[in-house]
Design a protein around this motif. Structure first.
Motif, PDB file in Angstrom:
ATOM      1  N   LYS A  21       0.770  -1.124   0.084  1.00  0.00           N
ATOM      2  CA  LYS A  21       0.162   0.088  -0.112  1.00  0.00           C
ATOM      3  C   LYS A  21       0.780   1.136   0.136  1.00  0.00           C
ATOM      4  N   ASN A  22       1.991   1.340   0.637  1.00  0.00           N
ATOM      5  CA  ASN A  22       2.838   2.512   0.791  1.00  0.00           C
ATOM      6  C   ASN A  22       4.227   2.292   0.887  1.00  0.00           C
ATOM      7  N   PRO A  23       4.654   1.815  -0.109  1.00  0.00           N
ATOM      8  CA  PRO A  23       6.161   1.430  -0.193  1.00  0.00           C
ATOM      9  C   PRO A  23       7.049   2.613  -0.080  1.00  0.00           C
ATOM     10  N   PRO A  24       8.234   2.696   0.641  1.00  0.00           N
ATOM     11  CA  PRO A  24       9.048   3.798   0.766  1.00  0.00           C
ATOM     12  C   PRO A  24       9.640   4.330  -0.536  1.00  0.00           C
ATOM     13  N   TRP A  25       9.852   5.773  -0.477  1.00  0.00           N
ATOM     14  CA  TRP A  25      10.549   6.361  -1.708  1.00  0.00           C
ATOM     15  C   TRP A  25      12.133   6.197  -1.477  1.00  0.00           C
ATOM     16  N   GLU A  26      12.579   5.860  -2.575  1.00  0.00           N
ATOM     17  CA  GLU A  26      14.271   6.025  -2.759  1.00  0.00           C
ATOM     18  C   GLU A  26      14.586   7.107  -3.416  1.00  0.00           C
ATOM     19  N   LEU A  27      15.569   7.841  -2.952  1.00  0.00           N
ATOM     20  CA  LEU A  27      16.439   8.878  -3.712  1.00  0.00           C
ATOM     21  C   LEU A  27      17.777   8.536  -4.173  1.00  0.00           C
ATOM     22  N   TYR A  28      18.096   8.835  -5.356  1.00  0.00           N
ATOM     23  CA  TYR A  28      19.425   8.665  -5.829  1.00  0.00           C
ATOM     24  C   TYR A  28      19.925   9.903  -6.658  1.00  0.00           C
ATOM     25  N   ASN A  29      21.226  10.243  -6.473  1.00  0.00           N
ATOM     26  CA  ASN A  29      21.795  11.500  -7.034  1.00  0.00           C
ATOM     27  C   ASN A  29      22.516  10.767  -8.072  1.00  0.00           C
ATOM     28  N   LEU A  30      21.870  10.810  -9.283  1.00  0.00           N
ATOM     29  CA  LEU A  30      22.600  10.228 -10.702  1.00  0.00           C
ATOM     30  C   LEU A  30      24.100  10.698 -11.200  1.00  0.00           C
ATOM     31  N   ALA A  31      24.248  12.005 -10.778  1.00  0.00           N
ATOM     32  CA  ALA A  31      25.552  12.683 -11.025  1.00  0.00           C
ATOM     33  C   ALA A  31      26.639  11.969 -10.448  1.00  0.00           C
ATOM     34  N   ASP A  32      26.440  11.893  -8.998  1.00  0.00           N
ATOM     35  CA  ASP A  32      27.329  11.140  -8.173  1.00  0.00           C
ATOM     36  C   ASP A  32      27.261   9.605  -8.034  1.00  0.00           C
ATOM     37  N   ARG A  38      23.467   3.944  -3.742  1.00  0.00           N
ATOM     38  CA  ARG A  38      23.290   4.707  -2.464  1.00  0.00           C
ATOM     39  C   ARG A  38      21.955   5.420  -2.404  1.00  0.00           C
ATOM     40  N   ASP A  39      21.006   4.893  -1.596  1.00  0.00           N
ATOM     41  CA  ASP A  39      19.739   5.470  -1.402  1.00  0.00           C
ATOM     42  C   ASP A  39      19.978   6.634  -0.471  1.00  0.00           C
ATOM     43  N   LEU A  40      19.727   7.703  -0.862  1.00  0.00           N
ATOM     44  CA  LEU A  40      19.803   9.129  -0.126  1.00  0.00           C
ATOM     45  C   LEU A  40      18.521   9.661   0.486  1.00  0.00           C
ATOM     46  N   ALA A  41      17.479   9.071   0.506  1.00  0.00           N
ATOM     47  CA  ALA A  41      16.404   9.378   1.064  1.00  0.00           C
ATOM     48  C   ALA A  41      16.153   9.818   2.445  1.00  0.00           C
ATOM     49  N   SER A  42      16.807   9.070   3.147  1.00  0.00           N
ATOM     50  CA  SER A  42      16.921   9.333   4.824  1.00  0.00           C
ATOM     51  C   SER A  42      17.856  10.542   4.911  1.00  0.00           C
ATOM     52  N   ARG A  43      18.718  10.669   4.226  1.00  0.00           N
ATOM     53  CA  ARG A  43      19.687  11.887   4.254  1.00  0.00           C
ATOM     54  C   ARG A  43      19.130  13.263   3.710  1.00  0.00           C
ATOM     55  N   ARG A  44      18.284  13.063   2.723  1.00  0.00           N
ATOM     56  CA  ARG A  44      17.837  14.427   1.919  1.00  0.00           C
ATOM     57  C   ARG A  44      16.457  14.311   2.088  1.00  0.00           C
ATOM     58  N   PRO A  45      15.784  14.196   3.207  1.00  0.00           N
ATOM     59  CA  PRO A  45      14.238  14.366   3.143  1.00  0.00           C
ATOM     60  C   PRO A  45      13.784  15.498   2.619  1.00  0.00           C
ATOM     61  N   GLU A  46      14.384  16.653   2.559  1.00  0.00           N
ATOM     62  CA  GLU A  46      13.816  17.799   1.968  1.00  0.00           C
ATOM     63  C   GLU A  46      13.676  17.670   0.484  1.00  0.00           C
ATOM     64  N   VAL A  47      14.815  17.031  -0.281  1.00  0.00           N
ATOM     65  CA  VAL A  47      14.663  16.640  -1.637  1.00  0.00           C
ATOM     66  C   VAL A  47      13.300  15.597  -1.887  1.00  0.00           C
ATOM     67  N   VAL A  48      13.404  14.666  -1.089  1.00  0.00           N
ATOM     68  CA  VAL A  48      12.250  13.702  -1.283  1.00  0.00           C
ATOM     69  C   VAL A  48      10.836  14.395  -1.226  1.00  0.00           C
ATOM     70  N   GLY A  49      10.690  15.317  -0.092  1.00  0.00           N
ATOM     71  CA  GLY A  49       9.594  15.905  -0.102  1.00  0.00           C
ATOM     72  C   GLY A  49       9.086  16.847  -1.344  1.00  0.00           C
ATOM     73  N   ALA A  50       9.987  17.615  -1.957  1.00  0.00           N
ATOM     74  CA  ALA A  50       9.831  18.614  -3.064  1.00  0.00           C
ATOM     75  C   ALA A  50       9.551  17.680  -4.103  1.00  0.00           C
ATOM     76  N   LEU A  51      10.263  16.308  -4.317  1.00  0.00           N
ATOM     77  CA  LEU A  51       9.947  15.627  -5.554  1.00  0.00           C
ATOM     78  C   LEU A  51       8.807  14.974  -5.577  1.00  0.00           C
ATOM     79  N   VAL A  52       8.265  14.424  -4.329  1.00  0.00           N
ATOM     80  CA  VAL A  52       7.180  13.529  -4.313  1.00  0.00           C
ATOM     81  C   VAL A  52       5.883  14.779  -4.488  1.00  0.00           C
ATOM     82  N   ALA A  53       6.186  16.135  -4.062  1.00  0.00           N
ATOM     83  CA  ALA A  53       5.065  16.925  -4.206  1.00  0.00           C
ATOM     84  C   ALA A  53       5.005  17.153  -5.678  1.00  0.00           C
TER      85      ALA A  53
END
Length: 74
Positions: A21-32, A38-53
């Motif tokens: 029902k609600n799998p977690p979001w994963e975040l990656y920086n493709l440049a690096d 390396r999932d950065l979702a827990s380290r960059r919650p502000e980026v996750v929030g903006a992209l989820v919006a």
């Protein structure tokens, strides 16, 4: 199922949509990390929030898919 959004170097991914029902979001920086190791979702919650919006705004503008059983969307 999979959901994804890319904006600049950031890629937001959610795997298992529909199965869970609600799998977690994963975040990656493709440049690096082009291999997405390396999932950065827990380290960059502000980026996750903006992209989820952005993702939710885009998704809300879409008509319901005709190829899915409507009961799965409830």
């Amino acid at each position: 199922y999979m959901s994804a959004l890319r904006e600049g170097p950031w890629k937001l991914v959610r795997v298992g949509v529909g199965e869970e029902k609600n799998p977690p979001w994963e975040l990656y920086n493709l440049a690096d990390d082009p291999g997405e190791t390396r999932d950065l979702a827990s380290r960059r919650p502000e980026v996750v929030g903006a992209l989820v919006a952005h993702y939710r705004a885009w998704e809300a503008a879409l008509p319901p898919p005709l190829f899915l059983d409507q009961r799965l969307l409830d």
